[in-house]
Design a protein around this motif. Sequence first.
Motif, PDB file in Angstrom:
ATOM      1  N   VAL A 112       0.912  -1.102  -0.029  1.00 17.37           N
ATOM      2  CA  VAL A 112      -0.006  -0.156  -0.041  1.00 17.37           C
ATOM      3  C   VAL A 112       0.927   1.397  -0.070  1.00 17.37           C
ATOM      4  N   ALA A 113       1.885   1.220   0.932  1.00 13.27           N
ATOM      5  CA  ALA A 113       2.895   2.424   0.914  1.00 13.27           C
ATOM      6  C   ALA A 113       3.441   2.691  -0.432  1.00 13.27           C
ATOM      7  N   ALA A 114       4.283   1.742  -0.803  1.00  9.14           N
ATOM      8  CA  ALA A 114       4.809   1.632  -2.033  1.00  9.14           C
ATOM      9  C   ALA A 114       4.069   2.148  -3.316  1.00  9.14           C
ATOM     10  N   GLY A 115       2.815   1.258  -3.288  1.00  8.28           N
ATOM     11  CA  GLY A 115       2.017   1.642  -4.348  1.00  8.28           C
ATOM     12  C   GLY A 115       1.388   3.195  -4.425  1.00  8.28           C
ATOM     13  N   LEU A 116       0.988   3.384  -3.262  1.00  7.76           N
ATOM     14  CA  LEU A 116       0.568   4.754  -3.352  1.00  7.76           C
ATOM     15  C   LEU A 116       1.613   5.968  -3.516  1.00  7.76           C
ATOM     16  N   VAL A 117       2.763   5.865  -2.844  1.00  7.74           N
ATOM     17  CA  VAL A 117       3.732   6.625  -3.128  1.00  7.74           C
ATOM     18  C   VAL A 117       4.280   6.964  -4.806  1.00  7.74           C
ATOM     19  N   LEU A 118       4.324   5.669  -5.536  1.00 12.34           N
ATOM     20  CA  LEU A 118       4.504   5.510  -6.842  1.00 12.34           C
ATOM     21  C   LEU A 118       3.469   6.194  -7.612  1.00 12.34           C
ATOM     22  N   TRP A 119       2.067   5.851  -7.397  1.00  9.79           N
ATOM     23  CA  TRP A 119       1.270   6.400  -8.019  1.00  9.79           C
ATOM     24  C   TRP A 119       0.956   7.937  -7.896  1.00  9.79           C
ATOM     25  N   VAL A 120       1.070   8.608  -6.664  1.00  9.37           N
ATOM     26  CA  VAL A 120       0.968   9.842  -6.335  1.00  9.37           C
ATOM     27  C   VAL A 120       1.953  10.754  -7.142  1.00  9.37           C
ATOM     28  N   LEU A 121       3.225  10.271  -6.931  1.00 13.60           N
ATOM     29  CA  LEU A 121       4.390  10.878  -7.890  1.00 13.60           C
ATOM     30  C   LEU A 121       4.160  10.872  -9.212  1.00 13.60           C
ATOM     31  N   ARG A 122       3.822   9.758  -9.906  1.00 11.66           N
ATOM     32  CA  ARG A 122       3.328   9.814 -11.101  1.00 11.66           C
ATOM     33  C   ARG A 122       2.197  10.601 -11.432  1.00 11.66           C
ATOM     34  N   GLU A 123       1.268  10.753 -10.743  1.00  8.89           N
ATOM     35  CA  GLU A 123      -0.116  11.650 -10.906  1.00  8.89           C
ATOM     36  C   GLU A 123       0.365  13.072 -11.114  1.00  8.89           C
ATOM     37  N   ARG A 124       1.435  13.441  -9.969  1.00  8.02           N
ATOM     38  CA  ARG A 124       2.264  14.679  -9.947  1.00  8.02           C
ATOM     39  C   ARG A 124       3.159  15.154 -11.137  1.00  8.02           C
ATOM     40  N   GLY A 125       3.240  14.304 -12.055  1.00  4.87           N
ATOM     41  CA  GLY A 125       4.475  14.445 -12.786  1.00  4.87           C
ATOM     42  C   GLY A 125       5.914  14.418 -12.671  1.00  4.87           C
ATOM     43  N   VAL A 126       6.257  13.629 -11.758  1.00  5.13           N
ATOM     44  CA  VAL A 126       7.693  13.616 -11.226  1.00  5.13           C
ATOM     45  C   VAL A 126       8.264  12.827 -12.408  1.00  5.13           C
ATOM     46  N   PRO A 127       9.335  13.318 -12.609  1.00  6.94           N
ATOM     47  CA  PRO A 127      10.410  12.858 -13.954  1.00  6.94           C
ATOM     48  C   PRO A 127      10.491  11.305 -13.907  1.00  6.94           C
ATOM     49  N   VAL A 128      10.572  10.585 -15.074  1.00  5.22           N
ATOM     50  CA  VAL A 128      10.558   9.064 -14.991  1.00  5.22           C
ATOM     51  C   VAL A 128      11.760   8.693 -14.334  1.00  5.22           C
ATOM     52  N   ALA A 129      12.862   9.486 -14.420  1.00  5.33           N
ATOM     53  CA  ALA A 129      14.042   8.975 -13.600  1.00  5.33           C
ATOM     54  C   ALA A 129      13.891   8.564 -12.192  1.00  5.33           C
ATOM     55  N   TRP A 130      13.096   9.604 -11.738  1.00  2.06           N
ATOM     56  CA  TRP A 130      12.768   9.516 -10.221  1.00  2.06           C
ATOM     57  C   TRP A 130      11.810   8.225  -9.670  1.00  2.06           C
ATOM     58  N   LEU A 131      10.956   8.215 -10.858  1.00  3.82           N
ATOM     59  CA  LEU A 131       9.902   7.303 -10.487  1.00  3.82           C
ATOM     60  C   LEU A 131      10.462   5.870 -10.642  1.00  3.82           C
ATOM     61  N   ARG A 132      11.615   5.647 -11.547  1.00  4.98           N
ATOM     62  CA  ARG A 132      12.170   4.385 -11.540  1.00  4.98           C
ATOM     63  C   ARG A 132      12.974   3.996 -10.118  1.00  4.98           C
ATOM     64  N   VAL A 133      13.504   5.135  -9.600  1.00  3.77           N
ATOM     65  CA  VAL A 133      14.214   5.182  -8.430  1.00  3.77           C
ATOM     66  C   VAL A 133      13.179   4.534  -7.348  1.00  3.77           C
ATOM     67  N   VAL A 134      12.213   5.366  -7.050  1.00  4.73           N
ATOM     68  CA  VAL A 134      11.109   5.133  -6.268  1.00  4.73           C
ATOM     69  C   VAL A 134      10.482   3.558  -6.571  1.00  4.73           C
ATOM     70  N   GLY A 135      10.168   3.416  -7.662  1.00  2.00           N
ATOM     71  CA  GLY A 135       9.728   1.894  -7.981  1.00  2.00           C
ATOM     72  C   GLY A 135      10.653   0.796  -7.559  1.00  2.00           C
ATOM     73  N   ALA A 136      11.965   1.139  -7.794  1.00  2.00           N
ATOM     74  CA  ALA A 136      13.007   0.086  -7.477  1.00  2.00           C
ATOM     75  C   ALA A 136      13.298   0.103  -5.886  1.00  2.00           C
ATOM     76  N   VAL A 137      13.412   1.031  -5.102  1.00  2.09           N
ATOM     77  CA  VAL A 137      12.968   1.051  -3.561  1.00  2.09           C
ATOM     78  C   VAL A 137      11.676   0.540  -3.199  1.00  2.09           C
ATOM     79  N   GLY A 138      10.612   0.654  -3.735  1.00  2.00           N
ATOM     80  CA  GLY A 138       9.430  -0.092  -3.409  1.00  2.00           C
ATOM     81  C   GLY A 138       9.186  -1.506  -3.671  1.00  2.00           C
TER      82      GLY A 138
END
Length: 242
Positions: A160-186
């Motif tokens: 739930v935590a990893a999924g919500l963080v990744l989804w919200v950051l994607r919704e807010r237009g965070v760059p793909v590079a950061w999304l990949r980092v967050v996704g890997a950590v999650g």
Amino acid sequence: MGSPSSSGIDSTSGTGAPAGPAAGSRALHAAGWLAAAAVALAVLVLVHWAPLSHADRTVAGELHRVARTSPDLTAANRVLSDWVWDPWTMRVALTLLVGWLVWRGVRVLAAWVAATSVAGTLLQQGVKAAVDRPRPVWPDPVDSAHYAAFPSGHALTAVVAAGLVLWVLRERGVPVAWLRVVGAVGAVSVLGVGLTRLYLGVHWLSDVLAGWLVGAALVAAAAGLYTRLASAAAATEPPEQG
């Protein structure tokens, strides 16, 4: 006047394009399949399906033998399970996310994330009470845990935590590079916490799988419903006055 950002509803994807009702429908369909898989797994646990019970006992027994003979590794797993990936650590991360959204003025999304987090805790406790599965019992345990085993609360909360963080950051237009980092950590956190719970002998394999499925179903449902509502709100919003 009346832009999506001012109302707190964001109907765009991470690329800035409208997410649209189709994206919401896909997420809701995924949530349905994940929930169905979780229910099927719960039924197999309740009827003591022999292949699943055998897999649970085999995995638990093998990992417990390793844990008893590797005290340093066991101590490391306890730190990871009880501190780094503890459900309260995950909830603190979500609280920080909610605070960031409030600070950015996206209050509806902030409330949505908070409500989803609370729903995850309530769902976890409700399923535990309904299934009421005993945890593994060892004559020489390396750790202890309380309440029913199914599903793993650690695994569910991490998803739930990893999924919500990744989804919200994607919704807010965070760059793909950061999304990949967050996704890997999650991903490391979700897989890691499941392994620690098995290694420490406080859950069966099917408990962890159920935690992952229920957590993923909840995140997909929350994301899908929010996207559908945001798209509907955007469609009915009056055009801006030039």
